[in-house]
Design a protein around this motif. Sequence first.
Motif, PDB file in Angstrom:
ATOM      1  N   PRO A 274       6.365   4.282   2.256  1.00  0.00           N
ATOM      2  CA  PRO A 274       6.488   3.024   1.518  1.00  0.00           C
ATOM      3  C   PRO A 274       7.641   2.605   0.829  1.00  0.00           C
ATOM      4  O   PRO A 274       8.196   1.718   0.449  1.00  0.00           O
ATOM      5  CB  PRO A 274       5.182   3.259   0.363  1.00  0.00           C
ATOM      6  N   LEU A 275       8.569   3.812   0.253  1.00  0.00           N
ATOM      7  CA  LEU A 275       9.822   3.868  -0.238  1.00  0.00           C
ATOM      8  C   LEU A 275      10.673   3.203   0.787  1.00  0.00           C
ATOM      9  O   LEU A 275      11.709   2.518   0.540  1.00  0.00           O
ATOM     10  CB  LEU A 275      10.153   5.362  -0.754  1.00  0.00           C
ATOM     11  N   PHE A 276      10.766   3.579   1.882  1.00  0.00           N
ATOM     12  CA  PHE A 276      11.498   3.243   2.996  1.00  0.00           C
ATOM     13  C   PHE A 276      11.504   1.599   3.065  1.00  0.00           C
ATOM     14  O   PHE A 276      12.485   1.113   3.456  1.00  0.00           O
ATOM     15  CB  PHE A 276      11.189   3.697   4.295  1.00  0.00           C
ATOM     16  N   TRP A 277      10.117   0.968   3.021  1.00  0.00           N
ATOM     17  CA  TRP A 277       9.678  -0.186   3.335  1.00  0.00           C
ATOM     18  C   TRP A 277       9.955  -1.087   2.032  1.00  0.00           C
ATOM     19  O   TRP A 277       9.516  -2.191   2.112  1.00  0.00           O
ATOM     20  CB  TRP A 277       8.683  -0.439   4.050  1.00  0.00           C
ATOM     21  N   GLY A 278      10.042  -0.496   0.857  1.00  0.00           N
ATOM     22  CA  GLY A 278      10.340  -1.087  -0.459  1.00  0.00           C
ATOM     23  C   GLY A 278       9.091  -1.696  -0.945  1.00  0.00           C
ATOM     24  O   GLY A 278       9.165  -2.446  -1.725  1.00  0.00           O
ATOM     25  N   SER A 279       7.939  -1.013  -0.631  1.00  0.00           N
ATOM     26  CA  SER A 279       6.693  -1.516  -1.137  1.00  0.00           C
ATOM     27  C   SER A 279       6.340  -0.451  -2.657  1.00  0.00           C
ATOM     28  O   SER A 279       7.034   0.600  -2.758  1.00  0.00           O
ATOM     29  CB  SER A 279       5.527  -1.315  -0.235  1.00  0.00           C
ATOM     30  N   THR A 280       5.134  -0.447  -3.152  1.00  0.00           N
ATOM     31  CA  THR A 280       4.992  -0.024  -4.427  1.00  0.00           C
ATOM     32  C   THR A 280       3.831   1.168  -4.322  1.00  0.00           C
ATOM     33  O   THR A 280       2.831   0.786  -3.460  1.00  0.00           O
ATOM     34  CB  THR A 280       4.222  -0.872  -5.636  1.00  0.00           C
ATOM     35  N   ILE A 281       3.873   2.534  -4.580  1.00  0.00           N
ATOM     36  CA  ILE A 281       3.060   3.596  -4.296  1.00  0.00           C
ATOM     37  C   ILE A 281       2.320   3.619  -5.851  1.00  0.00           C
ATOM     38  O   ILE A 281       2.812   3.554  -6.871  1.00  0.00           O
ATOM     39  CB  ILE A 281       3.754   4.802  -4.438  1.00  0.00           C
ATOM     40  N   LEU A 282       1.192   3.616  -5.710  1.00  0.00           N
ATOM     41  CA  LEU A 282       0.043   3.530  -6.754  1.00  0.00           C
ATOM     42  C   LEU A 282      -0.466   4.853  -7.013  1.00  0.00           C
ATOM     43  O   LEU A 282      -1.184   5.429  -6.212  1.00  0.00           O
ATOM     44  CB  LEU A 282      -0.827   2.731  -6.834  1.00  0.00           C
ATOM     45  N   MET A 283       0.076   5.806  -7.860  1.00  0.00           N
ATOM     46  CA  MET A 283      -0.110   7.241  -8.161  1.00  0.00           C
ATOM     47  C   MET A 283      -1.314   7.663  -8.913  1.00  0.00           C
ATOM     48  O   MET A 283      -1.257   6.913  -9.833  1.00  0.00           O
ATOM     49  CB  MET A 283       1.227   7.907  -8.530  1.00  0.00           C
ATOM     50  N   LEU A 284      -2.434   8.163  -8.494  1.00  0.00           N
ATOM     51  CA  LEU A 284      -3.613   8.377  -9.078  1.00  0.00           C
ATOM     52  C   LEU A 284      -3.918   9.519  -9.813  1.00  0.00           C
ATOM     53  O   LEU A 284      -4.185  10.680  -9.151  1.00  0.00           O
ATOM     54  CB  LEU A 284      -4.788   7.968  -8.152  1.00  0.00           C
ATOM     55  N   SER A 285      -3.085   9.787 -10.990  1.00  0.00           N
ATOM     56  CA  SER A 285      -2.943  10.841 -11.788  1.00  0.00           C
ATOM     57  C   SER A 285      -2.397  11.970 -11.087  1.00  0.00           C
ATOM     58  O   SER A 285      -2.025  11.744 -10.075  1.00  0.00           O
ATOM     59  CB  SER A 285      -4.301  11.309 -11.988  1.00  0.00           C
ATOM     60  N   PRO A 286      -1.814  12.961 -11.855  1.00  0.00           N
ATOM     61  CA  PRO A 286      -1.247  13.980 -11.232  1.00  0.00           C
ATOM     62  C   PRO A 286      -1.928  14.946 -10.094  1.00  0.00           C
ATOM     63  O   PRO A 286      -1.431  15.583  -9.252  1.00  0.00           O
ATOM     64  CB  PRO A 286      -0.809  15.168 -12.466  1.00  0.00           C
ATOM     65  N   TYR A 287      -3.143  14.839 -10.169  1.00  0.00           N
ATOM     66  CA  TYR A 287      -4.157  15.458  -9.293  1.00  0.00           C
ATOM     67  C   TYR A 287      -5.028  14.482  -8.218  1.00  0.00           C
ATOM     68  O   TYR A 287      -5.921  15.106  -7.607  1.00  0.00           O
ATOM     69  CB  TYR A 287      -5.226  16.227  -9.967  1.00  0.00           C
ATOM     70  N   GLY A 288      -4.443  13.254  -8.216  1.00  0.00           N
ATOM     71  CA  GLY A 288      -4.888  12.376  -7.012  1.00  0.00           C
ATOM     72  C   GLY A 288      -6.494  12.356  -7.329  1.00  0.00           C
ATOM     73  O   GLY A 288      -7.134  12.266  -8.223  1.00  0.00           O
ATOM     74  N   TYR A 289      -7.174  12.633  -5.980  1.00  0.00           N
ATOM     75  CA  TYR A 289      -8.449  12.437  -5.849  1.00  0.00           C
ATOM     76  C   TYR A 289      -9.408  13.566  -6.625  1.00  0.00           C
ATOM     77  O   TYR A 289     -10.489  13.465  -6.611  1.00  0.00           O
ATOM     78  CB  TYR A 289      -8.968  12.353  -4.451  1.00  0.00           C
TER      79      TYR A 289
END
Length: 625
Positions: A274-289
């Motif tokens: 996503p960074l390569f393509w200029g889109s947004t990363i939605l990070m779900l907490s430090p521990y994810g799922y």
Amino acid sequence: MEPAMGSGDDTWQPGRIGPFADDAAITLAEQTPLEVRFAARTPYDAISASARRCPDKAATLFLPNGLAGDTPESTTYAQLLDGLVRAANLFRSMGVGSTDVVAVLLPNVPEFHAVIWGATTAGVAFPINYLLEPAHIAQLIRTSGARVLVTVAPAFDAEIWNRAEAARRMVDTLDVVVAVRGSAPGAIDYAAALQTVLGESLTFLPEKEFDDVTVLVNTGGSTGHPKIACQTNRNLLFEAWVLGAIRERRQAECSICGGPLFHAAGLIITGLMPLFWGSTILMLSPYGYRAKGVIGDLWNIVVKYNVTHATLVPTILTVLAGLPFKPVPSTLKSIGCGAAPLPQPLHDKFLKLTGLPVSQGYGLTEAGCAVTTTQHSETPFGSIGRRLPYVQVRIVILDENGNELRDAADGEYGVIAVRGPNVFAGYVGERNGKATWLQGGWLNTGDLGYRDSDGFYWLIGRAKDIIVRSGHNIDPRVIEDALLRLDGIRDAAAVGMPDAYAGELPVAFVVADPIAALTADDILHKVGLSIPERAAIPKRIILTDGLPKTRVDKIDKGRLRATAARLAMVEALTSAGIGTDHYTIADEAGGGMRFVVRTTSAAHGDLGMRIKAALDPLGVPVTVV
């Protein structure tokens, strides 16, 4: 020809390749040289280009608790690039050269991306699983030769800090420890240190070339002896480009990051791509799922943030399928699934709920993270899809010593071999191991499969012995070594047993000395005390008089896996109320993990359908007759 894309073209807009009707269409796309497809030669180039195209767009949105009600912490592309440059300059000021390693022991915090891509700009980055025990972390740091360790401060996560601190005491090669999100005794405060270095430009001339090693990734299991893969700039950027190009990435898109970023798939699919393509990363907490409440709130998050792409694993899909389902926004374009085979009933349920097929594929750390995919071609269910453009795949027949005999015919089982821009540069300390490479630079994946006459690939089994439990890689040697250290154990072998929820569960076949009078429960209790990671503790001990052997007197793990699969099948059928007097299980002709279940009772006309329904969730290839 599609326009070139990269750091020097501020007007560049994402293009698309595919879909591909057949292999000829893939070959046609390959007539455009890969080097023309994008101009970036390092992650720094790619992120710099995105920052020029969309400086004020959110590169990451961080939800502290991973919940829809959280206030997001936003980092724009301009801020990310500033942080990346500062991190690179900071690491270079610490003496990190282009081949020096920065170990990164971080959960999914926004700083991860500045740290990891800053480390690849100054030197070589090595993301490490923060769930490992200190001795294992220390072993990885020692093997990699890392000079700098970046981790979180104790005020943010005391458990991770304590692991890092304990590991530091075991390693005498570390020069510096850096603490993110707070201060720590004996460590440099990351935020404060960044203010002492430039953010406008690099203070050094980047030396990294397209084919230089830039990231190390631990493979061979998240437990066990270090086997560290060396990935190059070419590997990372190719995967980031091609996986976005076949998905028609757009700058307005938003994808979820819920899996760990220390895995190759997480680092690329929910990180660099996503960074390569200029889109947004939605990070779900430090521990994810893993964080409490995240999975239960996931559909609310998808709706609120207009998520376009979500990459999940079967265990999470299973939980989601049982939750109240909200209307899916039209922005949601794809659901990807990896880490374990996806049972067809689960796929069909999600297709009905969302209207979106769940795409799958095949990959491994040593080949970037993807080799084949179902995403760019209409694919029969169960297949791992067609090959990615620019990636070559063969099915080869090997002799017992691993020497190549010939190419397999269509439909014939063999070992999957891969060559292309995604294939890694070898392991740390073992760049040219015979077991890794076939003649001509082909990677021996160690996985078994076949190619059908339509060009689709099918994965049959894992010749490698790694056990994959809910996406967590487990080296069976950890279990076996622990068992063999116990008094009264003569021999032991650990394999994965199919499981409807976890994909696989570790089980161990054990030969015990009769004099020791050990029960399975005795052994399980004792071995559980000496295995450092809970995921690797076997779910079951199976006592046996002896382990099957191959003709060269090696333990035949293929037969053990088949035995474990049969056991799982019998238990699934018993749970469904189908007794063993109503069927028999046999190996399908041709070998591999494929079975034939024959009904022996004509009393129930729907018995065959009941058997299939009970076995489908295991993901084991079965023919019911």
